[in-house]
Design a protein around this motif. Structure first.
Motif, PDB file in Angstrom:
ATOM      1  N   ILE A   1       0.326   5.986   5.226  1.00 26.29           N
ATOM      2  CA  ILE A   1       1.638   6.655   5.168  1.00 26.29           C
ATOM      3  C   ILE A   1       1.927   7.063   3.723  1.00 26.29           C
ATOM      4  N   GLY A   2       1.578   6.162   2.785  1.00 23.47           N
ATOM      5  CA  GLY A   2       1.811   6.453   1.366  1.00 23.47           C
ATOM      6  C   GLY A   2       1.044   7.687   0.907  1.00 23.47           C
ATOM      7  N   ILE A   3      -0.237   7.777   1.281  1.00 24.38           N
ATOM      8  CA  ILE A   3      -1.048   8.940   0.861  1.00 24.38           C
ATOM      9  C   ILE A   3      -0.521  10.200   1.543  1.00 24.38           C
ATOM     10  N   TRP A   4      -0.282  10.086   2.836  1.00 23.10           N
ATOM     11  CA  TRP A   4       0.192  11.231   3.631  1.00 23.10           C
ATOM     12  C   TRP A   4       1.462  11.811   3.014  1.00 23.10           C
ATOM     13  N   THR A   5       2.360  10.924   2.629  1.00 24.26           N
ATOM     14  CA  THR A   5       3.624  11.384   2.047  1.00 24.26           C
ATOM     15  C   THR A   5       3.406  11.930   0.636  1.00 24.26           C
ATOM     16  N   ALA A   6       2.629  11.192  -0.156  1.00 28.93           N
ATOM     17  CA  ALA A   6       2.486  11.553  -1.582  1.00 28.93           C
ATOM     18  C   ALA A   6       1.828  12.914  -1.782  1.00 28.93           C
ATOM     19  N   VAL A   7       0.833  13.233  -0.967  1.00 27.09           N
ATOM     20  CA  VAL A   7       0.162  14.525  -1.188  1.00 27.09           C
ATOM     21  C   VAL A   7       1.090  15.696  -0.880  1.00 27.09           C
ATOM     22  N   GLN A   8       2.165  15.405  -0.152  1.00 24.36           N
ATOM     23  CA  GLN A   8       3.101  16.486   0.176  1.00 24.36           C
ATOM     24  C   GLN A   8       4.297  16.512  -0.773  1.00 24.36           C
ATOM     25  N   CYS A   9       4.359  15.519  -1.681  1.00 22.18           N
ATOM     26  CA  CYS A   9       5.500  15.443  -2.602  1.00 22.18           C
ATOM     27  C   CYS A   9       5.082  15.868  -3.999  1.00 22.18           C
ATOM     28  N   ARG A  10       6.019  16.400  -4.722  1.00 24.35           N
ATOM     29  CA  ARG A  10       5.754  16.808  -6.100  1.00 24.35           C
ATOM     30  C   ARG A  10       6.350  15.814  -7.106  1.00 24.35           C
ATOM     31  N   SER A  11       7.291  15.006  -6.659  1.00 25.59           N
ATOM     32  CA  SER A  11       7.926  14.091  -7.614  1.00 25.59           C
ATOM     33  C   SER A  11       8.017  12.700  -7.009  1.00 25.59           C
ATOM     34  N   ILE A  12       8.171  11.720  -7.893  1.00 29.79           N
ATOM     35  CA  ILE A  12       8.281  10.329  -7.456  1.00 29.79           C
ATOM     36  C   ILE A  12       9.568  10.134  -6.648  1.00 29.79           C
ATOM     37  N   ASN A  13      10.621  10.876  -7.004  1.00 27.82           N
ATOM     38  CA  ASN A  13      11.896  10.739  -6.289  1.00 27.82           C
ATOM     39  C   ASN A  13      11.772  11.177  -4.832  1.00 27.82           C
ATOM     40  N   SER A  14      11.173  12.345  -4.636  1.00 20.77           N
ATOM     41  CA  SER A  14      11.036  12.819  -3.254  1.00 20.77           C
ATOM     42  C   SER A  14      10.104  11.895  -2.482  1.00 20.77           C
ATOM     43  N   PHE A  15       9.100  11.334  -3.163  1.00 20.47           N
ATOM     44  CA  PHE A  15       8.191  10.416  -2.494  1.00 20.47           C
ATOM     45  C   PHE A  15       8.941   9.171  -2.012  1.00 20.47           C
ATOM     46  N   ILE A  16       9.745   8.586  -2.895  1.00 22.43           N
ATOM     47  CA  ILE A  16      10.476   7.362  -2.530  1.00 22.43           C
ATOM     48  C   ILE A  16      11.441   7.640  -1.387  1.00 22.43           C
ATOM     49  N   LEU A  17      12.116   8.762  -1.474  1.00 22.83           N
ATOM     50  CA  LEU A  17      13.090   9.131  -0.434  1.00 22.83           C
ATOM     51  C   LEU A  17      12.414   9.291   0.930  1.00 22.83           C
ATOM     52  N   LEU A  18      11.313  10.029   0.927  1.00 26.27           N
ATOM     53  CA  LEU A  18      10.626  10.304   2.197  1.00 26.27           C
ATOM     54  C   LEU A  18       9.987   9.057   2.782  1.00 26.27           C
ATOM     55  N   THR A  19       9.401   8.218   1.924  1.00 25.72           N
ATOM     56  CA  THR A  19       8.737   7.020   2.471  1.00 25.72           C
ATOM     57  C   THR A  19       9.761   6.100   3.135  1.00 25.72           C
ATOM     58  N   GLN A  20      10.943   5.982   2.525  1.00 29.45           N
ATOM     59  CA  GLN A  20      11.980   5.131   3.135  1.00 29.45           C
ATOM     60  C   GLN A  20      12.322   5.636   4.535  1.00 29.45           C
TER      61      GLN A  20
ATOM     62  N   GLY B   1       0.816  -1.214   0.000  1.00 28.41           N
ATOM     63  CA  GLY B   1       0.000   0.000   0.000  1.00 28.41           C
ATOM     64  C   GLY B   1       0.842   1.254   0.000  1.00 28.41           C
ATOM     65  N   LEU B   2       2.001   1.155   0.630  1.00 27.49           N
ATOM     66  CA  LEU B   2       2.874   2.320   0.742  1.00 27.49           C
ATOM     67  C   LEU B   2       3.234   2.870  -0.638  1.00 27.49           C
ATOM     68  N   LEU B   3       3.812   2.017  -1.463  1.00 22.64           N
ATOM     69  CA  LEU B   3       4.247   2.473  -2.785  1.00 22.64           C
ATOM     70  C   LEU B   3       3.073   2.636  -3.741  1.00 22.64           C
ATOM     71  N   PHE B   4       2.117   1.706  -3.649  1.00 22.57           N
ATOM     72  CA  PHE B   4       0.990   1.782  -4.582  1.00 22.57           C
ATOM     73  C   PHE B   4       0.111   3.007  -4.296  1.00 22.57           C
ATOM     74  N   ALA B   5      -0.133   3.284  -3.030  1.00 21.58           N
ATOM     75  CA  ALA B   5      -0.954   4.466  -2.706  1.00 21.58           C
ATOM     76  C   ALA B   5      -0.255   5.721  -3.212  1.00 21.58           C
ATOM     77  N   GLY B   6       1.051   5.775  -2.980  1.00 20.48           N
ATOM     78  CA  GLY B   6       1.816   6.921  -3.473  1.00 20.48           C
ATOM     79  C   GLY B   6       1.732   7.018  -4.980  1.00 20.48           C
ATOM     80  N   GLY B   7       1.867   5.843  -5.639  1.00 16.54           N
ATOM     81  CA  GLY B   7       1.781   5.814  -7.097  1.00 16.54           C
ATOM     82  C   GLY B   7       0.427   6.312  -7.587  1.00 16.54           C
ATOM     83  N   ILE B   8      -0.633   5.869  -6.911  1.00 14.38           N
ATOM     84  CA  ILE B   8      -1.988   6.287  -7.321  1.00 14.38           C
ATOM     85  C   ILE B   8      -2.159   7.795  -7.158  1.00 14.38           C
ATOM     86  N   ILE B   9      -1.709   8.297  -6.009  1.00 11.49           N
ATOM     87  CA  ILE B   9      -1.859   9.740  -5.752  1.00 11.49           C
ATOM     88  C   ILE B   9      -1.083  10.536  -6.801  1.00 11.49           C
ATOM     89  N   LEU B  10       0.147  10.101  -7.065  1.00 14.13           N
ATOM     90  CA  LEU B  10       0.962  10.837  -8.036  1.00 14.13           C
ATOM     91  C   LEU B  10       0.368  10.707  -9.447  1.00 14.13           C
TER      92      LEU B  10
END
Lengths: 236, 284
Positions: free
Chosen positions: A135-154, A58-67
Motif C-alpha cells: 500500500i505504501g509503494i502503491w500510494t507513494a509512486v502516485q504522490c509528489r509530496s510527503i504531505n499528500s502521501f501521509i494524507l492518502l495512506t491514512q 512498511g506503510l510509512l517506511f516504504a513510502g519514505g523509501i520511494i520518496l
C-alpha cells in the motif's frame, strides 16, 4: 539472484538512512509504555501494538523509501537497467518485513516472553508488513509530496483497521472477516494462544490474496509512473 | 542497428505533437548526435529509444525489434547516461557502481577499473553526496557502461566537465566506438558533437531539419573561400579569396610571397553557426 541482491541493498539503504536506529528508539519508547500497563492488559496491548506498528511500519517506511529514491532521482537510472518491477517491489516487501519481525520481537520478548507459536506470530507480522508495504509503494509512486502521501495512506488504511473493533469486542460484522487484517489478528494471537489449523489457513490465505491484489496494483502503478513515463495510457 | 520511420509522439494531456514524423537510421558502431535547442524533442527521442515512452506512432526498431514490444532484457544490451547524474547519495561511488552492476547478467566490468579510467579511483570510497557535478557526470558515464552495452545513450555527457575531463570523456567515447559500440549523444556542445559524431541530426520543433556528417554540414553551410590575415603596411589586415582558381589568383600569391601571414583559414561554417542558422536560436 537479482532479487536477493536488491534485498540486501535495500537493507543497507535502510540502515544508512537510519531506519533501524529510528525503530530502535521507537521500540524503547514502546517498551517503556508497556512496562506501565497493568499485567491483565499486557497481552492484548502487545498484540494491538504489534498490529498497529511493527506490522504496519512498511506503510510509512516504504513510502519514505520511494520518496527518498525519487528525491535522489535514482528511479530513472534504476529502471533503465534490466531490473523487473516485481523484483524491486518484492525486495522492498522482504527487507521491510525483516525490520518488522525484528521490531515485533524486540517489543514482544522483554514484556511478553517467547510467543506461544512463534511461527504464527512471525508469519503474521511478515505478511502484514508486506501488505502495508505494498500500500505504501502503491500510494507513494502516485504522490509528489510527503504531505499528500501521509494524507492518502491514512485514507487507504482506515478500512483495514476495522477488524480491531471486532478483536476488542466493540463491534462485530461479517464484513470484517473479508479484510486481511482480520487474518493478521488471528496470526498475531499465536503469541498468546494456540491457533487452529483452519484459522491458520484462512488467515494466511486472506493475507496472501490481498497481497496478490495489491501486488498487481503496485506493479501497474510502478510500471505506469516510473518504468514507462507515459503511463501506458492513451494520450490521444 | 536503429531504424525509425514516421515517428510521432504526443505527451499525455498535451495537444501538440512533440515529435512530428521523424525518419532516420543509425548503423552499428556509429556515433550519432542529436542536436537542437531545449524543448526540441531530443530527450523525447532518447526516451523512446530507451523504452521509457511507448505510446508513439510510427515504427521504431532497435536490434530488429519494435520498441513497443521490448521487454526488460533490452536493458541488458544498452547503457543509459541521463542528463542529471543521480545516485544513492549516502553510498560511495564504488558501492553505487557495484549495486548497479549487480542488476545485470553481464557483470564482467570491474567498477574500480572504470573509476580509474575516469580519474576517480581516489574518490571510490567517498559518498556520492559529497561529489561535485563534474565528478557525478564521470560516475554517470561509468554506470552507463557497466554492462558493456551494444548501444550507449549519452544525454549531455560533457555537461559540468572541465576541459581536461571533457577531453578524457571524449577519448573514452571514441574508444567505445572503436570497440564497436553504437553511441547516441544528445548535446548542446557543438564542439563535442563535431569531434565525436560520425553524423548529427538537428532537431527543431520535433522535426529533423538537417542530418549529415559534421564535415558536410560545415562545408555546405559555409563559403568556398579562404581568409588570409597578414601584416600589412598599416598594421594587420585580412582578405578573402575564392577557393576556385586560387592557384592563379595573383593577389593571393602576392600575399603569400611578400607578406607575413598571421593566419589562413577556409570559411566553412562552424557547428555553432550551423546550429544558429538551423534552429534560429542562439547557443547559451
Amino acid at each position: 539472484m537479482r532479487m536477493w541482491r536488491m534485498f540486501l541493498f535495500d537493507i543497507r539503504f535502510q540502515w544508512k538512512h537510519g531506519f533501524y536506529l529510528i525503530y530502535s528508539l521507537i521500540c524503547i519508547v514502546y517498551f517503556g509504555i508497556l512496562y506501565f500497563v497493568h499485567e491483565d492488559y499486557v497481552e492484548k496491548s502487545l498484540i494491538l501494538l504489534t498490529f498497529s506498528d511493527p506490522s504496519a511500519l512498511g506503510l510509512l517506511f516504504a513510502g519514505g523509501i520511494i520518496l527518498l529514491e525519487r528525491g535522489q532521482g535514482v528511479m530513472g537510472s534504476l529502471f533503465a537497467t534490466p531490473v523487473r518491477i516485481r523484483e524491486y517491489v518484492l525486495a522492498k516487501c522482504l527487507s521491510l518485513s525483516c525490520l518488522s519481525v525484528l521490531a515485533a520481537y524486540a517489543i514482544h520478548l522483554p514484556i511478553g516472553g517467547w510467543p506461544v507459536s512463534p511461527v504464527h506470530f512471525t508469519i503474521g507480522v511478515a505478511l502484514t508488513s508486506s501488505f502495508f508495504t505494498l500500500i505504501g509503494i502503491w500510494t507513494a509512486v502516485q504522490c509528489r509530496s510527503i504531505n499528500s502521501f501521509i494524507l492518502l495512506t491514512q485514507l487507504y488504511v482506515l478500512p483495514f483497521v476495522l477488524p480491531l473493533a471486532g478483536y476488542l469486542d466493540w463491534m462485530h460484522s461479517p464484513f470484517m472477516a473479508l479484510l486481511p487484517t482480520h487474518g493478521t489478528l488471528i496470526l498475531l494471537d499465536g503469541a498468546i494462544r494456540v491457533v487452529g489449523w483452519q484459522e491458520t489457513i484462512y488467515a494466511i490465505l486472506s493475507l496472501v490474496l490481498w497481497i496478490g491484489g495489491f501486488g498487481w496494483l503496485t506493479n501497474r502503478a510502478v510500471l505506469g509512473t516510473v518504468r514507462k513515463l507515459d503511463g501506458g495510457k492513451s494520450h490521444e | 542497428m536503429i531504424q525509425v520511420k514516421e515517428l510521432k509522439y504526443t505527451y499525455p494531456r498535451k495537444k501538440q505533437q512533440t515529435l512530428r514524423g521523424l525518419d532516420f537510421e543509425i548503423g552499428a558502431g556509429e556515433v550519432f548526435g542529436f542536436l537542437g535547442p531545449s524543448g526540441a524533442g531530443k530527450s523525447t527521442i532518447q526516451n523512446i529509444l530507451v523504452g521509457k515512452l511507448q505510446n508513439y506512432e510510427g515504427a521504431v526498431h532497435v536490434f530488429g525489434q519494435e520498441m513497443k514490444k521490448a521487454g526488460v532484457d533490452y536493458y541488458e544490451r544498452i547503457g543509459v547516461s541521463f542528463e542529471f547524474p543521480n545516485f544513492y547519495g549516502r553510498f560511495t561511488a564504488l558501492e553505487n557502481l557495484n549495486h548497479f552492476r549487480s542488476l545485470y547478467r553481464n557483470r564482467d566490468a570491474e567498477p574500480m577499473a572504470l573509476l580509474e579510467s575516469v580519474g576517480m579511483s581516489q574518490a571510490a570510497h567517498t559518498k556520492v553526496e559529497q561529489f561535485s557535478k563534474g565528478m557525478k557526470m564521470r560516475l554517470n558515464y561509468c554506470r552507463a557502461v557497466l554492462n558493456d552495452p551494444e548501444i550507449l545513450f549519452l544525454d549531455e555527457p560533457t555537461s559540468g566537465l572541465d576541459p581536461v575531463n571533457t577531453a578524457m570523456l571524449k577519448r573514452l567515447i571514441l574508444q567505445r566506438k572503436e570497440a564497436g559500440t553504437t553511441v547516441l549523444i544528445t548535446t548542446h556542445n557543438m564542439q563535442a558533437a563535431e569531434e565525436l559524431c560520425d553524423r548529427v541530426a538537428f532537431i527543431v520543433d520535433g522535426e529533423i531539419k538537417r542530418i549529415d556528417t559534421p564535415h558536410n554540414l560545415k562545408l555546405r553551410g559555409g563559403e568556398r573561400k579562404v581568409r588570409v590575415e597578414y601584416e600589412g603596411d598599416q598594421g594587420r589586415s585580412s582578405e578573402d579569396f575564392a577557393l576556385d582558381g586560387i592557384g592563379d589568383d595573383a593577389r593571393f600569391l602576392e600575399l603569400l610571397r611578400y607578406r607575413q601571414i598571421i593566419t589562413m583559414h577556409t570559411l566553412e561554417a562552424s557547428m555553432d553557426q550551423i546550429f544558429i542558422d538551423v534552429t534560429g536560436r542562439s547557443l547559451v
